[in-house]
Design a protein around this motif. Structure first.
Motif, PDB file in Angstrom:
ATOM      1  N   PRO A 299       0.842  -1.210   0.000  1.00  0.00           N
ATOM      2  CA  PRO A 299       0.000   0.000   0.000  1.00  0.00           C
ATOM      3  C   PRO A 299       0.871   1.252   0.000  1.00  0.00           C
ATOM      4  CG  PRO A 299      -0.650  -1.515   1.756  1.00  0.00           C
ATOM      5  CD  PRO A 299       0.643  -2.024   1.208  1.00  0.00           C
ATOM      6  N   TYR A 300       0.300   2.339  -0.497  1.00  0.00           N
ATOM      7  CA  TYR A 300       1.070   3.577  -0.551  1.00  0.00           C
ATOM      8  C   TYR A 300       1.408   4.081   0.848  1.00  0.00           C
ATOM      9  CZ  TYR A 300       2.892   6.755  -4.035  1.00  0.00           C
ATOM     10  OH  TYR A 300       3.741   7.430  -4.888  1.00  0.00           O
ATOM     11  N   GLU A 301       0.543   3.814   1.818  1.00  0.00           N
ATOM     12  CA  GLU A 301       0.826   4.287   3.176  1.00  0.00           C
ATOM     13  C   GLU A 301       2.086   3.627   3.729  1.00  0.00           C
ATOM     14  OE1 GLU A 301      -1.092   2.931   7.050  1.00  0.00           O
ATOM     15  OE2 GLU A 301      -2.596   2.241   5.629  1.00  0.00           O
ATOM     16  N   VAL A 302       2.367   2.391   3.318  1.00  0.00           N
ATOM     17  CA  VAL A 302       3.582   1.704   3.758  1.00  0.00           C
ATOM     18  C   VAL A 302       4.793   2.219   2.987  1.00  0.00           C
ATOM     19  CG1 VAL A 302       4.734  -0.535   3.913  1.00  0.00           C
ATOM     20  CG2 VAL A 302       2.291  -0.342   4.468  1.00  0.00           C
ATOM     21  N   TYR A 303       4.642   2.347   1.677  1.00  0.00           N
ATOM     22  CA  TYR A 303       5.733   2.857   0.841  1.00  0.00           C
ATOM     23  C   TYR A 303       6.215   4.217   1.324  1.00  0.00           C
ATOM     24  CZ  TYR A 303       7.708   5.326  -3.207  1.00  0.00           C
ATOM     25  OH  TYR A 303       8.499   6.089  -4.043  1.00  0.00           O
ATOM     26  N   LEU A 304       5.288   5.108   1.650  1.00  0.00           N
ATOM     27  CA  LEU A 304       5.682   6.445   2.094  1.00  0.00           C
ATOM     28  C   LEU A 304       6.425   6.402   3.416  1.00  0.00           C
ATOM     29  CD1 LEU A 304       2.559   8.598   1.158  1.00  0.00           C
ATOM     30  CD2 LEU A 304       4.693   8.344  -0.107  1.00  0.00           C
ATOM     31  N   GLN A 305       6.082   5.493   4.278  1.00  0.00           N
ATOM     32  CA  GLN A 305       6.803   5.382   5.549  1.00  0.00           C
ATOM     33  C   GLN A 305       8.208   4.821   5.336  1.00  0.00           C
ATOM     34  OE1 GLN A 305       4.195   4.499   9.172  1.00  0.00           O
ATOM     35  NE2 GLN A 305       2.878   3.804   7.495  1.00  0.00           N
ATOM     36  N   VAL A 306       8.375   3.990   4.318  1.00  0.00           N
ATOM     37  CA  VAL A 306       9.725   3.563   3.926  1.00  0.00           C
ATOM     38  C   VAL A 306      10.528   4.777   3.456  1.00  0.00           C
ATOM     39  CG1 VAL A 306      11.027   2.263   2.189  1.00  0.00           C
ATOM     40  CG2 VAL A 306       9.129   1.171   3.393  1.00  0.00           C
ATOM     41  N   LEU A 307       9.924   5.611   2.615  1.00  0.00           N
ATOM     42  CA  LEU A 307      10.609   6.826   2.164  1.00  0.00           C
ATOM     43  C   LEU A 307      10.997   7.706   3.337  1.00  0.00           C
ATOM     44  CD1 LEU A 307       8.764   8.233  -0.993  1.00  0.00           C
ATOM     45  CD2 LEU A 307      11.044   7.232  -0.869  1.00  0.00           C
ATOM     46  N   GLU A 308      10.110   7.833   4.302  1.00  0.00           N
ATOM     47  CA  GLU A 308      10.414   8.656   5.467  1.00  0.00           C
ATOM     48  C   GLU A 308      11.625   8.123   6.212  1.00  0.00           C
ATOM     49  OE1 GLU A 308       8.755   9.934   9.840  1.00  0.00           O
ATOM     50  OE2 GLU A 308       7.247   9.354   8.367  1.00  0.00           O
ATOM     51  N   GLU A 309      11.698   6.807   6.371  1.00  0.00           N
ATOM     52  CA  GLU A 309      12.849   6.217   7.065  1.00  0.00           C
ATOM     53  C   GLU A 309      14.144   6.464   6.302  1.00  0.00           C
ATOM     54  OE1 GLU A 309      13.045   4.938   9.987  1.00  0.00           O
ATOM     55  OE2 GLU A 309      10.935   4.717  10.512  1.00  0.00           O
ATOM     56  N   LEU A 310      14.105   6.345   4.979  1.00  0.00           N
ATOM     57  CA  LEU A 310      15.298   6.632   4.179  1.00  0.00           C
ATOM     58  C   LEU A 310      15.704   8.099   4.321  1.00  0.00           C
ATOM     59  CD1 LEU A 310      14.466   4.684   0.873  1.00  0.00           C
ATOM     60  CD2 LEU A 310      15.943   3.933   2.756  1.00  0.00           C
ATOM     61  N   ALA A 311      14.711   8.984   4.271  1.00  0.00           N
ATOM     62  CA  ALA A 311      14.993  10.420   4.359  1.00  0.00           C
ATOM     63  C   ALA A 311      15.556  10.813   5.704  1.00  0.00           C
ATOM     64  CB  ALA A 311      13.724  11.221   4.077  1.00  0.00           C
ATOM     65  N   ALA A 312      15.174  10.104   6.746  1.00  0.00           N
ATOM     66  CA  ALA A 312      15.693  10.415   8.072  1.00  0.00           C
ATOM     67  C   ALA A 312      17.196  10.180   8.142  1.00  0.00           C
ATOM     68  CB  ALA A 312      14.978   9.574   9.130  1.00  0.00           C
ATOM     69  N   ARG A 313      17.726   9.365   7.235  1.00  0.00           N
ATOM     70  CA  ARG A 313      19.182   9.126   7.191  1.00  0.00           C
ATOM     71  C   ARG A 313      19.853   9.927   6.078  1.00  0.00           C
ATOM     72  NH1 ARG A 313      15.547   5.625   9.660  1.00  0.00           N
ATOM     73  NH2 ARG A 313      16.624   4.189  11.082  1.00  0.00           N
TER      74      ARG A 313
ATOM     75  N   LEU B 218       1.984  13.315 -10.612  1.00  0.00           N
ATOM     76  CA  LEU B 218       2.467  14.322  -9.669  1.00  0.00           C
ATOM     77  C   LEU B 218       1.766  14.256  -8.319  1.00  0.00           C
ATOM     78  CD1 LEU B 218       3.088  17.463 -11.909  1.00  0.00           C
ATOM     79  CD2 LEU B 218       4.783  16.098 -10.675  1.00  0.00           C
ATOM     80  N   ASP B 219       0.492  13.855  -8.289  1.00  0.00           N
ATOM     81  CA  ASP B 219      -0.163  13.713  -6.994  1.00  0.00           C
ATOM     82  C   ASP B 219       0.579  12.697  -6.126  1.00  0.00           C
ATOM     83  OD1 ASP B 219      -2.146  15.589  -7.312  1.00  0.00           O
ATOM     84  OD2 ASP B 219      -3.629  14.172  -8.071  1.00  0.00           O
ATOM     85  N   SER B 220       0.981  11.585  -6.732  1.00  0.00           N
ATOM     86  CA  SER B 220       1.761  10.583  -5.997  1.00  0.00           C
ATOM     87  C   SER B 220       3.129  11.126  -5.625  1.00  0.00           C
ATOM     88  CB  SER B 220       1.909   9.316  -6.845  1.00  0.00           C
ATOM     89  OG  SER B 220       0.652   8.732  -7.115  1.00  0.00           O
ATOM     90  N   GLY B 221       3.745  11.862  -6.564  1.00  0.00           N
ATOM     91  CA  GLY B 221       5.055  12.425  -6.283  1.00  0.00           C
ATOM     92  C   GLY B 221       5.030  13.435  -5.151  1.00  0.00           C
ATOM     93  N   ARG B 222       3.949  14.194  -5.043  1.00  0.00           N
ATOM     94  CA  ARG B 222       3.831  15.158  -3.945  1.00  0.00           C
ATOM     95  C   ARG B 222       3.775  14.446  -2.602  1.00  0.00           C
ATOM     96  NH1 ARG B 222      -0.340  18.782  -7.554  1.00  0.00           N
ATOM     97  NH2 ARG B 222       1.296  20.026  -8.575  1.00  0.00           N
ATOM     98  N   LEU B 223       3.121  13.299  -2.567  1.00  0.00           N
ATOM     99  CA  LEU B 223       3.102  12.524  -1.328  1.00  0.00           C
ATOM    100  C   LEU B 223       4.495  11.995  -1.003  1.00  0.00           C
ATOM    101  CD1 LEU B 223      -0.235  10.511  -1.507  1.00  0.00           C
ATOM    102  CD2 LEU B 223       0.272  12.633  -0.309  1.00  0.00           C
ATOM    103  N   GLY B 224       5.248  11.612  -2.031  1.00  0.00           N
ATOM    104  CA  GLY B 224       6.621  11.170  -1.791  1.00  0.00           C
ATOM    105  C   GLY B 224       7.469  12.249  -1.154  1.00  0.00           C
ATOM    106  N   ILE B 225       7.355  13.476  -1.665  1.00  0.00           N
ATOM    107  CA  ILE B 225       8.123  14.581  -1.097  1.00  0.00           C
ATOM    108  C   ILE B 225       7.630  14.921   0.297  1.00  0.00           C
ATOM    109  CG2 ILE B 225       8.718  17.011  -1.392  1.00  0.00           C
ATOM    110  CD1 ILE B 225      10.141  14.924  -3.266  1.00  0.00           C
ATOM    111  N   ALA B 226       6.325  14.796   0.550  1.00  0.00           N
ATOM    112  CA  ALA B 226       5.810  15.025   1.903  1.00  0.00           C
ATOM    113  C   ALA B 226       6.431  14.045   2.886  1.00  0.00           C
ATOM    114  CB  ALA B 226       4.284  14.896   1.913  1.00  0.00           C
ATOM    115  N   ALA B 227       6.551  12.788   2.486  1.00  0.00           N
ATOM    116  CA  ALA B 227       7.157  11.787   3.361  1.00  0.00           C
ATOM    117  C   ALA B 227       8.640  12.064   3.581  1.00  0.00           C
ATOM    118  CB  ALA B 227       6.958  10.393   2.766  1.00  0.00           C
TER     119      ALA B 227
ATOM    120  N   LEU C 188      13.063  14.146   7.146  1.00  0.00           N
ATOM    121  CA  LEU C 188      14.094  15.145   7.396  1.00  0.00           C
ATOM    122  C   LEU C 188      13.782  15.927   8.673  1.00  0.00           C
ATOM    123  CD1 LEU C 188      16.634  16.604   6.224  1.00  0.00           C
ATOM    124  CD2 LEU C 188      15.040  18.161   5.088  1.00  0.00           C
ATOM    125  N   ALA C 189      12.525  16.330   8.836  1.00  0.00           N
ATOM    126  CA  ALA C 189      12.130  17.076  10.032  1.00  0.00           C
ATOM    127  C   ALA C 189      12.275  16.219  11.288  1.00  0.00           C
ATOM    128  CB  ALA C 189      10.694  17.561   9.890  1.00  0.00           C
TER     129      ALA C 189
END
Length: 381
Positions: free
Chosen positions: A68-82, A239-248, A253-254
């Motif tokens: 699901p996209y909700e899981v994928y975005l949380q993976v992106l968040e974990e990568l971004a945190a590093r 782009l709607d999906s891409g915007r969610l990627g950048i949000a994650a 990062l925050a």
């Protein structure tokens, strides 16, 4: 610090644990070196691809992870945190795969998609031009039909992974007006394609952002995705999906900036007390935490709507707006918490602050997000 997450399945929890372990091993030890030297992390995307992290939200039958996209975005968040630059590139790769996944023919998907989703090929998204950023309908790069395909002439700008990617989702003009734009799956190396010197950016130094110069390069006819004139529809749907990627990514990062600020505030003392125990600074940290949690909630809300098949365009714009504005404020406040050390390179918060700025700009500026949200409200009953 690890964020407690409400995940839909045990499989998702295991995936997040794998992501954290991989990110701690492969990303965290390398980020400072590559960001300071502005060098590309050779081999890293192969590692991420082999771990299955580059095709997570795509169907398993196409070679994706079926998540699901909700899981994928949380993976992106974990990568971004590093490492934010790497997470941005992963998000852009996912964005570049979407036109083929959604609009490609069965033959096109069978030919190209498995290698893309496995991370054997890394993609870029080529929509913007030097004089056509927020106004995508103003692009001028041309795709002229030939006997065997299309001849591409023009300049594309601000391409993440430009010059390094194996393929690009390329948008070029085949006719006049907004309905005269088409989408192509362009190879990363072809006669007549060259790239300018990477942009000298404020942040995200390890991943190049470059201009592409198309000087009569010829693409085969089967490189067209969807129908001629369908390009902007394809672009905006992705782009709607891409915007969610950048949000994650912005949220990750925050979160890192908050973690550094809290750790410092727990150790640093002033006037005989830990600085976190002084109300003025404690309240600042509380506001930072609230901003991070709010950003995460907005992108998860939009992702869950996407997973449920509901319209999520406005929610994607809200998530991108809230998360990136929050990241800018949280990283700036983190510098303030650390005082003089925050302004030095001894701590990473000065880098976080520089990296956060561009997130308010790409995938549609935050002014454009406000426009999208306002138009949605104006059209509501």
């Amino acid at each position: 610090m690890a964020v407690d997450r409400l995940l839909p399945t045990q499989e998702a929890a295991d995936l997040l644990a794998l992501t954290r372990e991989l990110a701690d091993k492969e990303l965290a030890p390398r980020v400072d070196e590559h960001e300071r030297a502005e060098t590309y992390p050779e081999g890293l995307f192969t590692v991420l691809g082999r771990a299955g992290l580059l095709g997570l939200p795509y169907p398993e039958e196409d070679g994706g992870g079926g998540q699901p996209y909700e899981v994928y975005l949380q993976v992106l968040e974990e990568l971004a945190a590093r490492w934010a630059a790497v997470a941005v590139a992963v998000s852009v790769h996912g964005l570049a795969c979407q036109p083929l996944s959604r609009f490609g023919t069965p033959a096109q998907r069978e030919r190209w998609l498995p290698a893309m989703l496995a991370g054997e090929q890394v993609g870029g998204y080529s929509l913007s031009e030097p004089h056509a950023g927020s106004d995508a309908s103003a692009l001028t790069c041309k795709a002229e039909k030939t006997a065997t395909g299309y001849r591409i002439t023009g300049t594309k700008a601000w391409i993440t992974h430009g010059g390094r990617a194996d393929f690009y989702a390329l948008f070029a003009r085949t006719g006049d007006g907004a309905r005269g734009v088409s989408c192509f799956l362009a190879p990363g190396r072809v006669d007549g394609l060259s790239f300018g010197r990477p942009e000298d950016k404020m942040g995200l130094h390890a991943i190049p952002t470059a201009t592409a110069n198309w000087d009569g390069a010829v693409l085969d006819a089967d490189r067209l995705l969807g129908e001629e004139g369908q390009g902007l529809q394809i672009a905006f749907s992705a782009l709607d999906s891409g915007r969610l990627g950048i949000a994650a990514v912005a949220t990750g990062l925050a979160q890192s900036a908050l973690d550094v600020a809290v750790a410092y505030a727990r150790e640093r003392t002033a006037f005989g007390r830990r600085i976190i125990d002084h109300q003025g600074l404690g309240f600042l940290l509380a506001d930072m935490a609230a901003a991070v949690d709010s950003a995460r909630a907005t992108y998860l809300d939009a992702a869950r709507r996407r997973d449920a098949g509901l319209d999520y365009g406005r929610q994607a714009s809200v998530a991108k707006l809230i998360a990136t504005d929050s990241a800018m404020k949280v990283t700036t406040d983190a510098v303030q918490v650390l005082g003089g050390y925050g302004y030095s390179r001894e701590f990473p918060v000065e880098r976080f602050m520089r990296e956060a700025k561009v997130m308010q700009i790409f995938e549609g500026t935050n002014q454009i997000q406000r426009l999208v949200i306002a138009r949605s409200l104006a059209g509501a009953p």
